[in-house]
Design a protein around this motif. Structure first.
Motif, PDB file in Angstrom:
ATOM      1  N   PHE A 198       4.728  -1.114   1.537  1.00  8.62           N
ATOM      2  CA  PHE A 198       3.767  -1.943   0.310  1.00  8.62           C
ATOM      3  C   PHE A 198       2.188  -3.146   1.711  1.00  8.62           C
ATOM      4  N   VAL A 199       2.418  -3.928   2.851  1.00  8.40           N
ATOM      5  CA  VAL A 199       1.928  -4.373   3.218  1.00  8.40           C
ATOM      6  C   VAL A 199       0.790  -3.434   3.736  1.00  8.40           C
ATOM      7  N   LEU A 200       0.905  -1.786   3.894  1.00 13.41           N
ATOM      8  CA  LEU A 200      -0.226  -1.198   4.624  1.00 13.41           C
ATOM      9  C   LEU A 200      -0.988  -0.949   3.445  1.00 13.41           C
ATOM     10  N   THR A 201      -0.491  -0.637   2.067  1.00 17.14           N
ATOM     11  CA  THR A 201      -1.580  -0.456   1.308  1.00 17.14           C
ATOM     12  C   THR A 201      -2.438  -1.438   1.251  1.00 17.14           C
ATOM     13  N   ILE A 202      -1.824  -3.265   1.399  1.00 17.36           N
ATOM     14  CA  ILE A 202      -2.627  -3.969   0.828  1.00 17.36           C
ATOM     15  C   ILE A 202      -3.943  -4.173   2.171  1.00 17.36           C
ATOM     16  N   LEU A 203      -3.615  -3.865   2.713  1.00 21.29           N
ATOM     17  CA  LEU A 203      -4.356  -4.217   4.904  1.00 21.29           C
ATOM     18  C   LEU A 203      -5.527  -3.529   4.388  1.00 21.29           C
ATOM     19  N   PHE A 204      -4.706  -1.841   4.356  1.00 20.55           N
ATOM     20  CA  PHE A 204      -6.178  -0.782   4.606  1.00 20.55           C
ATOM     21  C   PHE A 204      -6.596  -0.244   2.822  1.00 20.55           C
ATOM     22  N   GLY A 205      -5.994  -0.063   2.142  1.00 18.83           N
ATOM     23  CA  GLY A 205      -5.584   0.419   0.708  1.00 18.83           C
ATOM     24  C   GLY A 205      -5.027   1.850   0.690  1.00 18.83           C
ATOM     25  N   SER A 207      -6.226   5.054  -0.450  1.00 18.81           N
ATOM     26  CA  SER A 207      -6.524   5.828   0.142  1.00 18.81           C
ATOM     27  C   SER A 207      -6.047   5.989   2.096  1.00 18.81           C
ATOM     28  N   TRP A 208      -6.509   5.225   2.247  1.00 17.34           N
ATOM     29  CA  TRP A 208      -6.505   5.506   4.090  1.00 17.34           C
ATOM     30  C   TRP A 208      -5.236   5.096   4.069  1.00 17.34           C
ATOM     31  N   VAL A 209      -3.718   4.440   3.618  1.00 26.57           N
ATOM     32  CA  VAL A 209      -2.596   5.662   3.690  1.00 26.57           C
ATOM     33  C   VAL A 209      -2.141   6.724   2.895  1.00 26.57           C
ATOM     34  N   LEU A 210      -1.969   6.780   2.175  1.00 27.31           N
ATOM     35  CA  LEU A 210      -1.880   8.521   1.672  1.00 27.31           C
ATOM     36  C   LEU A 210      -2.640   9.684   2.500  1.00 27.31           C
ATOM     37  N   VAL A 211      -3.845   9.021   3.566  1.00 27.56           N
ATOM     38  CA  VAL A 211      -3.791  10.313   4.170  1.00 27.56           C
ATOM     39  C   VAL A 211      -3.445  10.132   5.418  1.00 27.56           C
ATOM     40  N   SER A 212      -3.559   8.752   6.299  1.00 29.56           N
ATOM     41  CA  SER A 212      -2.821   8.499   7.474  1.00 29.56           C
ATOM     42  C   SER A 212      -0.812   9.210   7.133  1.00 29.56           C
ATOM     43  N   LEU A 213      -0.114   8.822   5.811  1.00 33.54           N
ATOM     44  CA  LEU A 213       1.005   9.227   6.736  1.00 33.54           C
ATOM     45  C   LEU A 213       0.495  11.247   6.241  1.00 33.54           C
ATOM     46  N   PHE A 214       0.061  11.635   5.511  1.00 33.79           N
ATOM     47  CA  PHE A 214       0.097  12.624   5.771  1.00 33.79           C
ATOM     48  C   PHE A 214      -0.586  13.613   6.816  1.00 33.79           C
ATOM     49  N   LEU A 215      -1.165  12.943   7.459  1.00 36.78           N
ATOM     50  CA  LEU A 215      -1.128  13.728   8.884  1.00 36.78           C
ATOM     51  C   LEU A 215       0.150  13.505   9.250  1.00 36.78           C
ATOM     52  N   GLY A 255      -0.827   0.280  -5.179  1.00 40.90           N
ATOM     53  CA  GLY A 255      -2.526  -0.262  -5.063  1.00 40.90           C
ATOM     54  C   GLY A 255      -2.581  -0.357  -6.980  1.00 40.90           C
ATOM     55  N   PHE A 256      -2.054   0.435  -7.528  1.00 41.36           N
ATOM     56  CA  PHE A 256      -2.346  -0.064  -9.064  1.00 41.36           C
ATOM     57  C   PHE A 256      -1.971  -1.538  -9.293  1.00 41.36           C
ATOM     58  N   ALA A 257      -0.635  -1.362  -9.276  1.00 42.54           N
ATOM     59  CA  ALA A 257       0.293  -3.066  -9.463  1.00 42.54           C
ATOM     60  C   ALA A 257      -0.713  -3.504  -8.940  1.00 42.54           C
ATOM     61  N   TYR A 258      -1.133  -3.644  -7.780  1.00 51.35           N
ATOM     62  CA  TYR A 258      -1.706  -4.945  -6.889  1.00 51.35           C
ATOM     63  C   TYR A 258      -2.921  -5.299  -7.686  1.00 51.35           C
ATOM     64  N   ASN A 259      -3.934  -4.527  -7.770  1.00 50.12           N
ATOM     65  CA  ASN A 259      -5.023  -4.841  -8.174  1.00 50.12           C
ATOM     66  C   ASN A 259      -4.867  -4.937  -9.985  1.00 50.12           C
TER      67      ASN A 259
END
Length: 426
Positions: A198-205, A207-215, A255-259
């Motif tokens: 949750f915190v990482l999604t707020i901090l970095f967005g 897309s960034w978290v999804l790509v980083s997690l996949f890698l 991301g959707f809920a936060y925005n």
């Protein structure tokens, strides 16, 4: 033995009573300092905050006597009834409740307002203790774990709907109790991962978290697969893809809920806390002023009634959720540390006594009490010193309000009564 049982003060732990008395009295001194006016007004007067709080404190005496009047079997036998009544009091708010600061959390009785969520914690603790202490209850079974979750999160859901998210968060404290009774760390680990994502999604967005997690998952899978050279490890790719899909859905949902679901002032609080935004004159004003007030106290403080920031009313609502800032300014680091130590002593004493209970009901209730106190103190102090967002959680026995004071009094003295009767043969 029977004669001792007829004496409501027989067997009670006086150390807990003394700690309770010290905390309540010291709390009132700080409320007095935070709400004192230049006018000469009687102490026992509803016209001032400190006058009301002193009346609330006086009324704890008959409340304590009533609690001690009933033996421990009463609380065990009628725990379910008390719990249901407490839920009804929460539901009734949606019809008869009064809205204050955007939350319908109060019943209004003229000069007196009651917040039922402060009392429900004690009755939820009784219900949890009753369920988990049942001899036929096997906590390792998923269906029985779900029963415990339903008992805990039903009042939390009703409180969230008021909406009062801060008070609802307190029910997470029961996970400490469930862990003590056999719940695996998987739930706590999962909860921690959810918070981190949750915190990482707020901090970095998103897309960034999804790509980083996949890698990360890809690199980890390749590393484990070829670890050991010729020993090829086969993976169930379906499970890996399923886990990633679930996590991805959570991240996208966050991301959707936060925005789109969170209100702007909620987003502002998280962004101020995480350093994404600096707003010392707006949403971050209370926290900023509180930090300045505490830091100005230094080691030994400025002295009782000599805190210029407190007396100048620089921290809004300082007598309630931000009462710890009064302690920091007027009593300094030493006084603040003493308050924390007193709370630690109370929690340690409760856990120590709980472990001496042969009856699981008393032990589980004791751990519930200690966990709720711990959660309140950590979140409130963390909020006041700027480590946690403002969520509206009072400091036990310190923050202004009859509901908070009486709620914690009920919570504590039910345990004191259970402890006093732990060696009685009923």
């Amino acid at each position: 033995m029977r004669q001792e049982q007829n004496n409501i003060f027989a067997g009670i732990d006086w150390l807990l009573v003394i700690l309770f008395t010290i905390l309540v009295c010291f709390g009132w001194l700080n409320i007095y300092s935070a709400s004192k006016t230049n006018e000469d007004i009687e102490l026992l007067s509803f016209s001032t905050k400190y006058g009301k709080q002193l009346i609330f404190i006086c009324l704890t005496i008959p409340l304590i006597i009533i609690i001690l009047f009933f033996n421990s079997k009463f609380y065990e036998k009628f725990s379910s009834v008390l719990y249901i009544i407490s839920l009804v009091s929460l539901v009734g708010l949606f019809v008869f409740g009064k809205t204050i600061n955007g939350a319908t959390s109060w019943y209004n009785f003229g000069v007196l307002g009651l917040q039922p969520s402060e009392f429900v914690k004690a009755f939820t603790a009784l219900a949890v203790a009753k369920l988990l202490s049942d001899r036929q209850y096997n906590f390792k079974l998923i269906k029985n774990q779900i029963k415990a979750f339903v008992i805990i999160f039903t009042p939390a859901f009703l409180i969230t709907m008021q909406p009062d998210v801060g008070s609802a968060l307190i029910y997470l404290a029961f996970f400490f109790v469930l862990h003590r009774e056999g719940l695996t760390l998987n739930y706590i680990t999962l909860g921690t991962l959810v918070i981190v994502l949750f915190v990482l999604t707020i901090l970095f967005g998103t897309s960034w978290v999804l790509v980083s997690l996949f890698l990360l998952i890809t690199i980890f899978t390749i590393y484990i697969t070829y670890k050991g050279g010729k020993h090829f490890i086969r993976f169930n790719w379906h499970k890996i893809i399923a886990v990633y899909a679930i996590v991805a859905i959570f991240i996208l949902g966050t991301g959707f809920a936060y925005n789109n679901v969170f209100k702007q002032h909620h987003r502002d609080r998280f962004e101020v806390l995480l350093g994404l935004k600096k707003d010392n004159q707006g949403i971050g004003y209370n926290s900023h002023q509180s930090e300045l007030t505490i830091s100005s106290g230094g080691l030994s403080g400025k002295g009782f009634l000599k805190g210029d920031l407190t007396q100048g009313d620089f921290v809004p609502e300082q007598h309630t959720d931000y009462i710890f800032s009064v302690i920091g300014e007027e009593w300094g680091f030493f006084g603040s540390s003493l308050v924390i130590i007193l709370f630690m002593l109370m929690m340690y004493r409760v856990i120590y006594l709980a472990e001496t209970h042969a009856n699981k009901f008393g032990r589980i209730y004791g751990y519930s009490l200690a966990s709720i106190l711990f959660f309140h103190v950590v979140v409130n102090v963390g909020m006041v010193i700027g480590l946690l967002p403002t969520v509206g959680i009072p400091l036990p026995f310190f923050s202004y309000g009859g509901s908070s004071l009486w709620g914690f009094t009920i919570l504590l003295f039910i345990f004191i009564r259970l402890d006093a009767h732990k060696n009685y043969d009923w």
